[in-house]
Design a protein around this motif. Structure first.
Motif, PDB file in Angstrom:
ATOM      1  N   LYS A 196      -1.940  -0.062 -33.884  1.00  0.00           N
ATOM      2  CA  LYS A 196      -3.128  -0.613 -34.342  1.00  0.00           C
ATOM      3  C   LYS A 196      -4.355  -0.748 -33.438  1.00  0.00           C
ATOM      4  O   LYS A 196      -4.602  -0.720 -32.274  1.00  0.00           O
ATOM      5  N   TYR A 197      -5.460  -0.801 -34.206  1.00  0.00           N
ATOM      6  CA  TYR A 197      -6.904  -0.715 -33.559  1.00  0.00           C
ATOM      7  C   TYR A 197      -7.345  -2.362 -33.476  1.00  0.00           C
ATOM      8  O   TYR A 197      -7.109  -2.994 -34.276  1.00  0.00           O
ATOM      9  N   ALA A 198      -7.556  -2.944 -32.111  1.00  0.00           N
ATOM     10  CA  ALA A 198      -7.866  -4.195 -32.119  1.00  0.00           C
ATOM     11  C   ALA A 198      -9.740  -4.268 -31.307  1.00  0.00           C
ATOM     12  O   ALA A 198     -10.017  -5.255 -31.461  1.00  0.00           O
ATOM     13  N   CYS A 199      -9.586  -3.244 -30.203  1.00  0.00           N
ATOM     14  CA  CYS A 199     -10.625  -3.228 -29.408  1.00  0.00           C
ATOM     15  C   CYS A 199     -11.122  -2.006 -29.162  1.00  0.00           C
ATOM     16  O   CYS A 199     -12.487  -2.187 -28.870  1.00  0.00           O
ATOM     17  N   GLY A 200     -10.556  -0.947 -29.184  1.00  0.00           N
ATOM     18  CA  GLY A 200     -11.127   0.457 -29.042  1.00  0.00           C
ATOM     19  C   GLY A 200     -11.523   0.713 -27.696  1.00  0.00           C
ATOM     20  O   GLY A 200     -12.346   1.700 -27.193  1.00  0.00           O
TER      21      GLY A 200
ATOM     22  N   GLY B  56      -9.446   0.089 -24.792  1.00  0.00           N
ATOM     23  CA  GLY B  56      -8.267   0.100 -23.628  1.00  0.00           C
ATOM     24  C   GLY B  56      -7.935  -1.451 -23.139  1.00  0.00           C
ATOM     25  O   GLY B  56      -7.038  -1.270 -22.386  1.00  0.00           O
ATOM     26  N   GLY B  57      -8.530  -2.345 -23.683  1.00  0.00           N
ATOM     27  CA  GLY B  57      -8.239  -3.685 -23.122  1.00  0.00           C
ATOM     28  C   GLY B  57      -7.221  -4.595 -23.626  1.00  0.00           C
ATOM     29  O   GLY B  57      -7.265  -5.748 -23.139  1.00  0.00           O
ATOM     30  N   CYS B  58      -6.714  -4.159 -24.901  1.00  0.00           N
ATOM     31  CA  CYS B  58      -5.849  -5.043 -25.459  1.00  0.00           C
ATOM     32  C   CYS B  58      -4.399  -4.585 -25.737  1.00  0.00           C
ATOM     33  O   CYS B  58      -3.427  -5.421 -26.012  1.00  0.00           O
ATOM     34  N   GLY B  59      -4.247  -3.488 -25.658  1.00  0.00           N
ATOM     35  CA  GLY B  59      -2.788  -2.666 -25.730  1.00  0.00           C
ATOM     36  C   GLY B  59      -2.345  -2.780 -27.185  1.00  0.00           C
ATOM     37  O   GLY B  59      -1.298  -2.198 -27.252  1.00  0.00           O
ATOM     38  N   ALA B  60      -3.209  -3.212 -28.503  1.00  0.00           N
ATOM     39  CA  ALA B  60      -2.580  -2.946 -29.506  1.00  0.00           C
ATOM     40  C   ALA B  60      -2.292  -1.706 -30.158  1.00  0.00           C
ATOM     41  O   ALA B  60      -1.490  -1.441 -30.992  1.00  0.00           O
ATOM     42  N   CYS B  61      -2.703  -0.658 -29.386  1.00  0.00           N
ATOM     43  CA  CYS B  61      -2.592   0.747 -29.714  1.00  0.00           C
ATOM     44  C   CYS B  61      -1.692   1.491 -28.853  1.00  0.00           C
ATOM     45  O   CYS B  61      -1.690   2.757 -28.750  1.00  0.00           O
TER      46      CYS B  61
ATOM     47  N   THR C 174      -3.144   3.753 -23.937  1.00  0.00           N
ATOM     48  CA  THR C 174      -4.095   3.158 -25.266  1.00  0.00           C
ATOM     49  C   THR C 174      -4.257   4.286 -26.039  1.00  0.00           C
ATOM     50  O   THR C 174      -5.049   5.015 -25.587  1.00  0.00           O
TER      51      THR C 174
ATOM     52  N   CYS D 182      -6.320   4.284 -28.309  1.00  0.00           N
ATOM     53  CA  CYS D 182      -7.991   4.273 -28.364  1.00  0.00           C
ATOM     54  C   CYS D 182      -8.665   5.174 -27.655  1.00  0.00           C
ATOM     55  O   CYS D 182     -10.003   5.429 -27.742  1.00  0.00           O
TER      56      CYS D 182
END
Ligand SMILES: Cc1cc2nc3c(=O)[nH]c(=O)nc-3n(C[C@H](O)[C@H](O)[C@H](O)COP(=O)(O)OP(=O)(O)OC[C@H]3O[C@@H](n4cnc5c(N)ncnc54)[C@H](O)[C@@H]3O)c2cc1C
Ligand code: FES
Ligand code: FES
Length: 1283
Positions: free
Chosen positions: A53-57, A59-64, A84, A86
């Motif tokens: 998933k994309y959530a911040c692009g 490297g700060g949230c780990g969704a990807c 990450t 992204c």
């Protein structure tokens, strides 16, 4: 374009599948690659891996998060590590294998235990973060099937979740840990959560990563990938790299891309990129007798291992620098970033807040440079860090390695950092300090201090250090050092120096003992009371108990009401198969939209020139207000700005292009000219000034900052026009599809019946997807298939959030703490547009105060318009009330809990607006909380601790909550549902609520299952659609599942009534038999259910009404420990008691309470919105805006649902049948951490004889706490806020 002169990129994705791609764009990342359509090497179908998933692009949230496997040329092993996607350049994956969540397991085939356990532990709510969590855990287990709890915390430190509060996620991970005792079946190799459903794959069996291309002898030839704008060159040898560097001196080296990647997104552009990833010389590690040389290409995670190994091998005195570096490496970013980022990239990018550079600088590290001409060494000193040309690399040079010398006896090195959170947060300020004492003495032979985060580069305090040479290590020296430092560096963090001073004293004490130094009696010593300054807060895995009442033993087994049923989509969340709005495959002729927003806070638009944007290839059109056929939003709240803009981030126009990249690029080519207008207002105080308000004298002021929703799924919409009759299908991430439908209808000037909005699921909303999605839907409805996906920065800039509040109160009270009169004025920063809040009616919280006056004003400012957010003003307003209570306690010399107890409603009574209610449950919650938390004995323990520790203090707070449910508007208290029974007996349920992660669909099926008396497995909810249930109200304000549950119940009861004669006639028949018979007898198997709810009423003139159906009660107790020198805090223990009456689903309700509590702690302690003087939001990414991370969960976290509580007003007597009941009140529970911090601060101030009542300011960030704990150092800085 896009053709390589060598080999194609080949990536192993879904093992054993391989993807071959010849046309990779060097500007592309792995994330963009995964999301698009690609042809498989061995099969001929198209692949679209949307689980990542994309959530911040950034490297700060780990969704990807995905797992990369690469052959390590040095160890000759395959290395598996999380990254990450992204930030991972696609070209850097040449020869690597990538495992995405789809490759781990699937509900169609078999699940991996990580996936099954996270789902069954209730570790998913909206599910948007879940694939990333799964991948982090999977990679951890891949390297270590039985990790320690510490490794688990480390492994998940880079993953954010906005919904769950992390506890259940950790719980699921813990079942794999060696220390775990959470699973009864441990030891058998299985866990009680592995039910073998969907053939859960055994953990021990490692899926093989295809070894293609990860050959042990990789090719040495140079690989080149050409893109439209950028060329990627990956040489195979060091010689080739150095020659390329001569040829392309300006080309950067891409290692981890964690510094370069974000910079290239915003401003920097490089036509040539050099990738040294295949050059083994850059990964070399050399151990020498005087130090350690680490290759510049080693990742920070590898550096951690190398340092840990060296620390174990060498005597302690030689490893001081390595320990200091390791300490910072543990908290630097998340695991994924540490896996990607290289030592070379870190040193060379010279971030102002670099954690490693200050330590490397003070420890005399040297940089080994290499070029085609040869090698040379330069010191890593302040000149290098300041980027002075004489001390820097030459254009054709590269950094080969970093040499870090051993420390020596009588030398001490330390590292310090202060950040918003313990993990995954860039430091605000940090420092490296080193002192060498003359052997056997305490006189300073050499001293180095370097600070980060306080200027454009790491700063060295060289002059101060020189002046201190020869001084003895004692208090005199400390005083002088502080003044010198303040003079030279002028920064308010001399507390680090004090910590260092104490640390060295402690070490000296050990050395003196060890070597029986003769003049030891002259050394200063640290008193026991001061030792607490030395301890850092440890990262511990939280413990806790969740308690709820079991269902009646006589309840039929089939009836799931009251059972802790797993979220219906949990397994799909965990496998990445749950579809979100942007996961819908591209449709024919689909175009992309990007928005152009205002860069001025208040200005007249004098011209908009779109010509340059239209000249770009693939750009199709630019949409402005003139293109809108119908209504352009509302007056004062236009969809697209006309003539004037009122805030930075207001939408002006939108570009439509064939690709998302081109649409974004074109937005930069649109030229808008402005003429600035006056006044420009940003804060409530400015707004008050401009409106010339006058006040009476007041006792206190309270400031509560705003909050960003930070739902993990940013706002997105896909609009697909149909070919006939102007019909439109809109797939949108919203809490209110009917509002989207209405807005699109008025914008396009077509009837509502032509528009269908579909909501499958929403990746978190929290109120932020009530109003805004309609704006995006309407702008994107341009008569062509359009996809509009906001990136994180845009989302945060445009959408607004929780209203910041400024409160003033006057209070009259008796010496015994009884409050006689309270007068509160609240000013809310509404932004430039309308306001949605019910603050005033909620201000009294749980207190009976005879004389009350509450006034609220909305201030118009030049900021994006703020909007609904969990609690609708309650979390901000109640903070004013509770601050007043705390202030009264301080004045009376009584503990705050006594004031709370004295003033809480005790008997059947009426609220300030004359609504009758019975506070019996409130009192039960309060008493139970006192009891469960052992409050009074803990209060004593806290006091004992505080007496013994000067630099660490504990605080404790217990607070009751009374939260009103619902909108104060009757029309919102209604709902409808549509239930179909098909001829095979299967049931399709539709209702007006939207699945935001709060489990509304799960609860609706529990209701339907009880009513129809058939298992949930026979039922299905497909989506929320305006075509099946029209005229819905927003899923918000605590009424979602309550009213929809009644509607579903009604529909089911209608159906069952129709079936009754058949059932009576054939009681022995099966459900399927009855349905077949009903069909034969022409009985309708479809029914609409409707619920006409509460008649809300409020006479604002008289201040009297009956606005809410009922109240939710609760109480919570939080204990924290603060570090007075750093302002950091640790949540020690939280006990929450909530009244859910007969919960429909206790697992979901407890999840909501925990999640909102953690979100609340973010509001009150870490989440700070920062604006430039021109009104530009600075904090637009997880780097600058810190939502709580996994280390923010209290060490002990207990949640109980109050047993045996009933309410006749709701379905099956359940309160909180939707998320909002608990989460809005839960949000406020987060403030208890704030008041526990305030309690600790008050103790500090009492002890130091400073005024105990201080201005309350939320969030209580480390800086605020540090300054509130005034001492000689804050005094020296002369910047004390609380004089
Ligand atoms: C989400 C996130 C959180 C972070 N948190 C922290 C934190 O808490 N503390 C902290 O200190 N840092 C933090 N960082 C910053 C991080 O440490 C740096 O971005 C990282 O170390 C840079 O390394 P890299 O390999 O990714 O560099 P790249 O981005 O690949 O390169 C950066 C620069 O270095 C140059 N370069 C790289 N290698 C060489 C070489 N061998 N010779 C010459 N030039 C070279 C490149 O040309 C480029 O200009 C964070 C970053 C992110 C994305
Ligand atoms: S989307 Fe990649 S880390 Fe947030
Ligand atoms: S479940 Fe983690 S962000 Fe929603």
């Amino acid at each position: 374009k896009g053709v390589t002169d060598t080999s194609p990129i080949i990536i192993s994705l879904l093992f054993p599948t391989q993807v071959m791609e010849r046309n990779v764009d060097p500007e592309g990342t792995l994330l963009t690659f995964l999301g698009k359509n690609w042809t498989l090497l061995s099969k001929s179908w198209l692949l679209r891996l949307t689980g990542t998933k994309y959530a911040c692009g950034r490297g700060g949230c780990g969704a990807c998060t995905v797992m990369v496997s690469k052959h390590d040329p040095v160890s000759r092993k395959i290395r598996h590590f999380s990254v990450t996607a992204c930030l991972m350049p696609i070209c850097s994956l040449y020869g690597a294998a990538v495992t995405t969540v789809e490759g781990v397991g699937s509900i169609k085939t078999r699940l991996h235990p990580v996936q099954e356990r996270i789902a069954k532990s209730h570790g998913t709510q909206c599910g948007f973060c879940t694939p990333g969590m799964v991948m982090s855990m999977y990679t951890l287990l891949r390297n270590n099937p039985q990790p320690s709890e510490e490794q688990l915390m480390e492994g998940l430190g880079g993953n954010l979740c906005r919904c769950t509060g992390y506890r259940p996620i950790l719980e699921s991970g813990r079942t794999f840990c060696m220390e775990s005792n959470s699973c009864q079946q441990k030891g058998t190799g299985k866990c009680c959560l592995d039910w073998g459903e969907n053939d859960s794959s055994p953990l021990g069996k490692k899926s093989e990563v295809s070894p293609f291309r990860m050959a042990e002898n990789p090719e040495k030839r140079t690989l080149t990938f050409y893109g439209e704008r950028v060329t990627w060159i990956s040489p195979g040898t060091l010689k080739d790299l150095l020659e390329l560097k001569v040829k392309h001196p300006k080309a950067p080296l891409v290692l981890g891309n964690t510094s370069l990647g974000p910079a290239m997104k915003s401003q920097d552009f490089h036509p040539v990129l050099l990738s040294p990833a295949r050059i083994s010389e850059l990964s070399m590690v050399t151990k020498t007798s005087d130090g350690l040389t680490i290759g510049a290409g080693c990742s920070l995670a590898q550096m951690q291992d190398i340092l840990a190994e060296r620390i174990a091998e060498l005597p302690e005195e030689k490893t001081q620098t390595y320990r200091a570096l390791l300490k910072h490496l543990r908290s630097l970013a998340g695991q994924q970033i540490r896996n990607m980022a290289s030592l070379g990239g870190h040193v060379i990018s010279r971030h102002c807040c670099s954690d490693l550079n200050p330590v490397l600088a003070v420890s005399n590290a040297t940089l080994n440079l290499i070029s085609a001409e040869g090698t040379r060494q330069i010191p890593l000193n302040e000149h290098f860090l300041a980027g002075l040309a004489s001390a820097d690399l030459k254009a054709e040079e590269i950094l080969e390695s970093v040499h870090i010398p051993h420390s020596q006896k009588w030398e001490f090195v330390s590292a310090f950092r202060q950040a918003q959170c313990q993990q995954n947060a860039l430091p605000h300020v940090n420092a490296g300090m080193r002192v060498l004492l003359k052997e056997g003495t305490d006189s300073i032979e050499d001293l180095s201090i370097a600070y980060g985060g306080v200027g454009a580069a790491t700063i060295s305090a060289h002059r101060s250090c020189q002046l201190l040479l020869g001084r003895r290590w004692n208090e005199l020296m400390l005083d002088e050092a502080c003044s010198l430092l303040l003079d030279e560096v002028s920064l308010p963090v001399i507390s680090f120096l004090f910590k260092f001073y104490l640390e060295v004293l402690q070490e000296l004490k050990k050395l003196v003992k060890m070597f029986s130094v003769p003049d030891s009696r002259h050394h200063s010593e640290v008193s026991d009371q001061f030792l607490s300054a030395l301890e850092n807060f440890p990262v511990t895995i939280p413990q806790g108990v969740q308690t709820y009442q079991n269902v009646d033993p006589h309840q039929p087994l089939q009836d799931p009401v009251g059972c802790p049923i797993m979220h219906l989509s949990a397994l799909k969340h965990a496998t990445g198969e749950a579809m979100f709005c942007d996961d819908i495959p591209m449709v024919d002729k689909e175009l992309f939209m990007a928005l152009v927003t205002s860069s001025r806070a208040h200005a007249k638009i004098t011209s908009i020139d779109v010509s340059k944007a239209l000249e770009l290839p693939e750009v199709v059109d630019v949409i402005t207000a003139e293109d809108i056929p119908g209504t352009n939003g509302a007056e004062g709240d236009k969809l697209l700005a006309v003539d004037e803009v009122n805030c930075v981030g207001q939408i002006i126009c939108a570009v439509v292009a064939e690709t998302d990249v081109q649409a974004k690029r074109a937005t930069e080519k649109i030229e808008i000219t402005y003429e600035d207008l006056e006044p420009v207002i940003f804060t409530v105080k400015d707004a008050i000034k401009h409106n010339s308000f006058l006040f009476d004298q007041i006792l206190e002021e309270v400031h509560v900052g705003g909050q960003e929703h930070f739902y993990m799924e940013t706002q997105r919409v896909l609009v697909i026009p149909k070919t006939e009759d102007k019909e439109l299908d809109i797939y949108v991430s919203t809490q209110d599809p009917a509002h989207v439908q209405k807005t699109v209808s008025s914008t396009l000037n077509i009837p509502i019946n032509r528009i269908t909005c579909h909501v499958k699921r929403v990746g978190g909303g929290f109120g932020g997807k009530v109003g805004k999605p309609a704006v995006f839907g309407a702008i994107a409805a341009v008569g062509h298939p359009i996809r509009l996906v906001l990136d994180r920065e845009e989302d945060m800039l445009i959408t607004g959030g929780r209203h910041p509040l400024f409160g003033k109160y006057k209070v009259g009270f008796m010496n015994n703490g009884r409050i006689k009169a309270l007068d509160i004025e609240c000013y809310i920063n509404g932004g430039y547009d309308s306001l949605r809040t019910f603050l005033i009616l909620k201000l009294e919280n749980a207190y009976k105060i005879r004389n009350l006056r509450f006034q609220g004003r909305a201030c118009m400012t030049n900021l994006p318009s703020n909007t609904a957010f969990r609690g609708f003003g309650f979390p901000q307003g109640a903070l004013v009330t509770e601050s007043c209570i705390t202030a009264v306690a301080a004045k009376c010399g009584l503990p705050p809990e006594k004031i709370r107890e004295k003033n809480t409603y005790k008997t059947v009574d009426k609220t300030i607006y004359k609504q009758a209610f019975n506070p019996e449950t409130l009192i039960r919650c309060w008493n139970e909380c006192l009891d469960k938390s052992s409050f009074y004995s803990r209060r004593m323990q806290v006091e004992e601790f505080n007496k013994k520790n000067y630099w660490k203090k504990k605080g404790i707070a217990i607070i009751p909550v009374k939260f009103s449910v619902g909108f104060a508007a009757t029309s919102y208290h209604q709902a409808a549902a549509l239930v179909h029974i098909y001829t095979d007996g299967s049931v399709l349920v539709t209702h007006g609520g939207n699945e935001l992660g709060q489990g509304i669909h799960t609860k609706m099926l529990q209701v339907a299952s009880r009513e129809l008396k058939i298992p949930m497995s026979c039922m299905h909810i497909s989506e929320t659609s305006t075509a099946t249930v029209p005229n819905t109200v927003a899923t918000a304000a605590s009424i979602g599942a309550d009213v929809n549950g009644r509607a579903v119940q009604n529909a089911c009861q209608i159906l069952l009534k129709r079936l009754e004669p058949i059932i009576k006639k054939h009681p022995e028949g099966t459900w399927e038999d009855w349905i077949e018979a009903a069909f034969e007898q022409r009985i309708s198997l479809s029914a609409t259910g409707y619920f006409r709810g509460y008649k809300a009423f409020m006479d604002w003139e008289k201040g009297v009404g009956d606005p809410f159906p009922y109240y939710v009660y609760g109480a919570a107790c939080s204990e924290v420990e603060i570090g007075c020198l750093t302002g950091a805090h640790k949540k020690i223990k939280t006990d929450i008691i909530m009244d859910a009456c007969c919960s429909l689903n206790p697992a979901i309700d407890i999840g909501q309470i925990e999640g909102s509590f953690i979100q609340g702690t973010g509001l009150y302690t870490t989440e700070e919105l920062k604006y430039s003087p021109e009104g530009v939001l600075y904090s637009r990414s997880p780097d600058e805006y810190k939502i709580p991370t996994i280390t923010d969960v209290p060490e002990e976290f207990n949640v109980s649902l109050l047993p045996s509580s009933q309410t006749p007003l709701t379905i099956y007597s359940s309160k909180g049948s939707t998320q909002t009941y608990h989460c809005t009140s839960g949000m406020f529970l987060g403030s208890f951490v704030f008041f526990a911090i305030a309690d600790a601060v008050a103790t500090v101030r009492r002890e130091r004889d400073i005024a105990e009542d201080f201005m309350v300011q939320s969030p209580a960030t480390p800086e605020w706490v540090r300054m509130a704990c005034a001492d000689q150092f804050t005094e020296m800085v002369g910047n004390c806020l609380f004089s």
